[in-house]
Design an enzyme around this catalytic site. Structure first.
Site, PDB file in Angstrom:
ATOM      1  N   LYS A   1       0.802  -1.224   0.000  1.00 32.89           N
ATOM      2  CA  LYS A   1       0.000   0.000   0.000  1.00 32.89           C
ATOM      3  C   LYS A   1       0.838   1.278   0.000  1.00 32.89           C
ATOM      4  O   LYS A   1       0.321   2.351  -0.301  1.00 32.89           O
ATOM      5  CB  LYS A   1      -0.955  -0.023   1.197  1.00 32.89           C
ATOM      6  CG  LYS A   1      -2.013  -1.099   1.087  1.00 32.89           C
ATOM      7  CD  LYS A   1      -2.996  -0.735   0.004  1.00 32.89           C
ATOM      8  CE  LYS A   1      -4.159  -1.697  -0.032  1.00 32.89           C
ATOM      9  NZ  LYS A   1      -5.322  -1.120  -0.686  1.00 32.89           N
TER      10      LYS A   1
HETATM   11  C1  LIG Z   1      -3.409  -7.150   3.543  1.00 31.03           C
HETATM   12  C2  LIG Z   1      -4.063  -6.754   2.266  1.00 31.03           C
HETATM   13  N1  LIG Z   1      -4.237  -7.682   1.329  1.00 31.03           N
HETATM   14  C3  LIG Z   1      -4.857  -7.406   0.175  1.00 31.03           C
HETATM   15  C4  LIG Z   1      -5.330  -6.135  -0.089  1.00 31.03           C
HETATM   16  C5  LIG Z   1      -6.036  -5.899  -1.395  1.00 31.03           C
HETATM   17  O1  LIG Z   1      -5.370  -4.995  -2.223  1.00 31.03           O
HETATM   18  P1  LIG Z   1      -6.171  -4.004  -3.128  1.00 31.03           P
HETATM   19  O2  LIG Z   1      -6.852  -3.019  -2.210  1.00 31.03           O
HETATM   20  O3  LIG Z   1      -5.152  -3.333  -3.979  1.00 31.03           O
HETATM   21  O4  LIG Z   1      -7.186  -4.776  -3.892  1.00 31.03           O
HETATM   22  C6  LIG Z   1      -5.139  -5.138   0.867  1.00 31.03           C
HETATM   23  C7  LIG Z   1      -5.654  -3.794   0.666  1.00 31.03           C
HETATM   24  O5  LIG Z   1      -6.773  -3.458   0.884  1.00 31.03           O
HETATM   25  C8  LIG Z   1      -4.501  -5.444   2.068  1.00 31.03           C
HETATM   26  O6  LIG Z   1      -4.315  -4.531   3.029  1.00 31.03           O
END
Ligand SMILES: Cc1ncc(COP(=O)(O)O)c(C=O)c1O
Length: 451
Positions: free
Chosen positions: A43
């Site tokens: 992120k």
């Molecule tokens: C631990 C974790 N895994 C997966 C995701 C999914 O990523 P995205 O928001 O880019 O779909 C996030 C983010 O929300 C996350 O914090």
């Protein structure tokens, strides 16, 4: 060589081959280890991009306030960027989040407002509504809104996607990604599909989330929505950042399978990762029959396992949710026993005394000891048979004359499922020695109760 500030270290994370946890998958499986980012998650990439784009548009000016609803990783990325660039950060989160996550955001200078979980997102108390309201009330503030902000997926189109293409020298055939806001899969997936139209993009979803059904039927089905434990992936809304057209397939993974796999990745690969990484690999294993040995699969590992030490890496937490039975060990059975004491009878004691100990302690079997060694065992039915067959004044006889073979001794690390090999009609219990050298009798009853 050095970097001008920590933000310059974001990205260029390593790609690492997985071995044991994907032993049954015919393809080459590579993990994109996003924990190498300074905020320990993928992120950081989109947080910086959302901020830089807002600065370019003039949506936020020096000294302004960054606002976001976040449960952790995006907040961490934003807080790092805010510290370097000199912004104030206010995050709204929900009361489902652990104290550690909230304290971590505070540690990097953010203010955190905790909102109730069990309200609809349109409710004025929801963490979504509170963020929106604050962004209107606070001058020179910018609400990032990662769900619908296109800078989120653009970050992955510009950095995550190209990195994977270059690191695999264009050999990648499949991208596997847990889907939350959709930024990662949509951005990186779009880039990779532009490079190779045959590329397969697989999204990992949770039970309790709307994505898979919507992708397959075009229907937003509220019946698909229910609470789940997995963190970071799955949604009860359709974020604008999910580009359903580039996703070839959604695979749902249970809370348990994701958690158990995250523990395996830590113990078998030596990579401590978060919940969604476990879900991603568990989902890939579910789809192994769709792969061949020529395929090159890249799985995104979003965040670090340190965020989940009190949860999936905590045996009690796992056990309370029924997630640990697959790997229950003899030592777990010992821990479950209310009375930890080791009750036995000395070989020289009488049948009468043995009977009294059994009655007093409410036990149906006892190990028979001699000089600290277990030399035999005696059961309630052996005592009873003896008393019935010798009704007159024979209770003073020594217990060793009626004892059977000692109970089998098992290691405390023995898998629970292996205990069946030792227990039978004739052998009602085993004895286990713990690390401290203390003996424990585990009876058929203890085992049944654990099941
Ligand atoms: C631990 C974790 N895994 C997966 C995701 C999914 O990523 P995205 O928001 O880019 O779909 C996030 C983010 O929300 C996350 O914090």
């Amino acid at each position: 060589m050095y970097y001008q500030n920590i933000l310059e270290t974001i990205g260029n994370t390593p790609l690492v081959k997985l071995n044991k946890v994907v032993a049954g998958v015919p393809a080459l499986v590579l993990g994109k280890i996003e924990t190498f980012n300074p905020g320990h998650s993928i992120k950081d990439r989109m947080a910086l991009k959302m901020l830089e784009d807002a600065e370019k548009r003039g949506d936020i000016k020096p000294g302004g306030t960054i606002i976001e609803c976040t449960s952790g990783n995006t907040g961490m990325g934003l807080a790092i960027a805010a510290a370097v660039r000199g912004y104030r950060c206010i995050f709204t989160t929900n009361d489902k989040q652990s104290k550690e996550k909230i304290d971590m955001l505070k540690a990097v200078g953010a203010e955190v407002i905790v909102c109730p979980t069990n309200v609809e997102s349109a409710d004025p108390r929801s963490y979504y509504s509170v963020s929106e309201r604050l962004s209107k009330e606070i001058p020179n503030s910018f609400w990032c809104n990662q769900y619908d902000n296109p800078s989120n997926r653009q970050a992955h189109y510009e950095s995550t996607g190209p990195e994977i293409w270059e690191q695999t020298e264009g050999k990648i055939t499949h991208l596997v990604v847990g889907v939350g806001t959709g930024g990662t899969i949509s951005g990186a997936g779009k880039y990779l599909k532009e490079k190779n139209t045959n590329m397969k993009i697989w999204g990992i979803d949770t039970y309790g989330s709307v994505f898979k059904k919507f992708h397959e039927t075009g229907k937003f089905d509220e019946n698909e929505i229910y609470p789940y434990i997995t963190e970071g992936i799955g949604e009860d809304v359709l974020p604008k950042n999910v580009d359903f057209s580039i996703i070839d397939h959604f695979e749902k993974v249970t809370d348990k399978d994701g958690a158990v796999m995250a523990r395996r990745i830590a113990r078998e690969e030596g990579i401590l990762l978060g919940y969604s990484a476990g879900s991603a690999i568990a989902g890939l294993v579910q789809m192994k029959d769709r792969l061949s040995k020529e395929d090159v699969v890249v799985v995104i590992f979003h965040d670090h396992g340190s965020r989940y030490i009190g949860k999936i890496f905590n045996d009690d937490w796992m056990r309370e949710r029924g997630f640990l039975d697959a790997e229950l060990k003899v030592k777990d059975l010992i821990a479950m026993k209310a009375d930890a004491g080791f009750v036995s009878v000395q070989a020289t004691e009488t049948v009468r005394d043995t009977f009294n100990i059994m009655k007093e302690k409410d036990l149906s079997q006892l190990p028979v000891m001699d000089n600290g060694n277990m030399i035999g065992s005696v059961t309630e039915s052996a005592v009873l048979t003896y008393l019935l067959e010798n009704p007159l004044n024979n209770t003073e006889k020594k217990v060793k004359t009626i004892m059977s073979k000692p109970f089998p001794v098992v290691a405390e690390d023995l898998a629970f499922s292996q205990l069946g090999k030792y227990i039978s009609r004739e052998i009602p219990a085993v004895v286990a020695k713990d690390k401290a050298g203390q003996l424990h009798v585990l009876t058929k009853y203890d085992i049944i109760r654990a099941v």
